[in-house]
Design a protein around this motif. Structure first.
Motif, short mmCIF file in Angstrom:
data_model
loop_
_atom_site.label_atom_id
_atom_site.label_comp_id
_atom_site.label_asym_id
_atom_site.label_seq_id
_atom_site.Cartn_x
_atom_site.Cartn_y
_atom_site.Cartn_z
N LEU A 5 102.98 -35.73 73.26
CA LEU A 5 102.09 -34.94 72.68
C LEU A 5 101.42 -35.72 71.69
O LEU A 5 102.30 -36.25 70.39
CB LEU A 5 102.39 -33.81 72.46
CG LEU A 5 101.54 -32.99 72.13
CD1 LEU A 5 101.62 -31.80 72.18
CD2 LEU A 5 101.12 -33.18 70.33
N ALA A 43 102.48 -28.25 72.32
CA ALA A 43 104.01 -28.69 72.56
C ALA A 43 104.81 -27.28 73.53
O ALA A 43 105.31 -27.64 73.69
CB ALA A 43 104.97 -28.48 71.55
N GLN A 47 106.18 -29.30 76.17
CA GLN A 47 107.84 -29.05 77.16
C GLN A 47 106.96 -31.36 76.54
O GLN A 47 108.07 -31.20 77.49
CB GLN A 47 108.13 -28.76 77.12
CG GLN A 47 108.21 -27.10 77.46
CD GLN A 47 108.91 -26.55 76.51
OE1 GLN A 47 109.81 -27.10 76.09
NE2 GLN A 47 108.02 -25.59 76.09
N VAL A 51 106.26 -35.73 70.37
CA VAL A 51 105.44 -35.68 69.76
C VAL A 51 105.28 -36.50 68.57
O VAL A 51 105.82 -36.73 67.28
CB VAL A 51 105.44 -33.75 68.89
CG1 VAL A 51 104.07 -33.58 67.82
CG2 VAL A 51 105.62 -33.32 70.19
N LEU A 69 108.42 -27.78 64.40
CA LEU A 69 108.18 -27.58 65.72
C LEU A 69 109.93 -27.63 65.55
O LEU A 69 110.96 -27.79 66.80
CB LEU A 69 107.41 -29.13 66.24
CG LEU A 69 106.71 -29.15 66.88
CD1 LEU A 69 105.77 -30.45 66.40
CD2 LEU A 69 106.37 -28.37 67.89
N VAL A 76 113.13 -31.41 70.51
CA VAL A 76 111.75 -32.56 70.70
C VAL A 76 111.51 -33.33 69.56
O VAL A 76 111.68 -32.82 68.46
CB VAL A 76 110.12 -31.81 70.35
CG1 VAL A 76 109.11 -32.44 70.85
CG2 VAL A 76 110.24 -30.92 72.11
N VAL A 78 110.50 -35.37 66.56
CA VAL A 78 108.83 -35.42 65.74
C VAL A 78 109.14 -36.35 65.31
O VAL A 78 109.14 -37.04 65.02
CB VAL A 78 109.02 -34.32 65.06
CG1 VAL A 78 107.82 -34.66 64.55
CG2 VAL A 78 109.53 -33.05 66.19
#
Length: 218
Positions: A5, A43, A47, A51, A69, A76, A78
Motif C-alpha cells: 500500500l 490498510a 491487509q 505500507v 498501524l 504489517v 511499515v
C-alpha cells in the motif's frame, strides 16, 4: 507476491514510486492513499504486507499513521518514504515502530531492496540514514553498552543468539537457515524478544543488540 500500500499526497510522487515497484514481478501495489487517515483505512481493508508512508501528509501525518498501524496491525511492515532525513524524523519514525526509513532521493533499487527486506521480516534503513544512526550510537557507546547489557540479560541464550542475528540485519528466513530451525520458531523467538526487551520493532531490537555488543554495526 508482496502486497504493498502506497501513501503520498502528491500524485506525481505516487506515480513515480508505483512505476518503480511495478518493475518487480514479486511486488503488487494493492492500493494508494492520499493521506495518513486513508492509508490506515485502506490498510485495514486490503491487509497489505508492506505500507509505504510519506511523512508529511494532510489529515494524519505518516508518523502518526505508522503508530496507528503498529497498534492495529502489528504484522504489517511499515516503511517511511520521504525527502526529509532530519534526525527528529528518523528518531520518531523508529520510535513509532517503523520497520524501514527510505529517502526519495535514493537509488530506485534501494526501494525494491527495502520492500523485500521488511516483507521478509528484516529491517531496512537507507544507507545514508544507517550511517548516522551508527555514528549516534558510537557517540554514547560506553553508557549505552552498560544499560543495554543489563536489558538483554533477561533473555535466554537462544534469544540472545537470535537477537544478535537480528542485529546483523538477517530476515527470519535467514536466521532459520543459520540456526537450522523452522521460520515459525524464529518468529516466536523474535516476538518474545521484542516483548521482553519492551521494544516495538526489529530496528530498535537491532540497535539494542549493537549497544549490548552482540553484533558489530557496519
Amino acid at each position: 507476491m508482496i502486497r504493498v500500500l502506497l501513501a503520498d499526497d502528491e500524485a506525481m510522487v505516487r506515480a513515480g514510486v508505483r512505476a518503480i515497484l511495478d518493475t518487480d514481478p514479486g511486488i503488487e501495489v494493492v492500493a494508494e492513499a492520499v493521506d495518513g487517515r486513508e492509508a490506515v483505512e485502506l490498510a485495514r481493508a486490503h491487509q497489505p504486507d508492506v505500507v509505504l508512508l510519506d511523512i508529511r501528509m494532510p489529515r494524519l501525518d505518516g508518523l502518526s499513521a505508522a503508530a496507528e498501524l503498529r497498534h492495529a496491525m502489528p504484522d504489517v511492515a511499515v516503511v517511511m518514504l520521504t525527502t526529509f532525513d532530519e534526525d527528529e524524523y528518523v528518531a520518531r519514525a523508529l520510535g513509532e515502530g517503523a520497520d524501514g526509513f527510505l529517502l526519495k532521493a535514493s537509488d530506485p533499487r534501494e526501494l525494491l531492496i527495502g520492500v523485500h527486506a521488511v516483507a521478509e521480516g528484516a529491517a531496512y534503513l537507507s544507507p545514508r540514514i544507517a550511517r548516522r544512526v551508527v555514528a549516534d550510537l558510537r557517540g554514547g557507546r560506553l553508557t549505552r553498552h552498560d544499560h543495554a547489557r543489563k536489558r538483554v540479560a533477561v533473555l535466554t541464550g537462544r534469544e540472545r543468539e537470535v537477537l544478535a542475528l537480528v542485529g546483523e540485519g538477517l530476515s527470519n528466513q535467514d536466521i532459520a537457515r543459520r540456526l537450522t530451525v523452522t521460520e515459525g520458531t524464529v518468529k516466536a523467538h523474535v516476538s518474545a524478544i521484542l516483548h521482553r526487551l519492551d521494544v516495538t520493532n526489529r530496528v530498535q531490537a537491532a540497535i539494542l543488540a549493537y549497544e549490548a555488543g552482540l553484533t558489530t554495526a557496519r
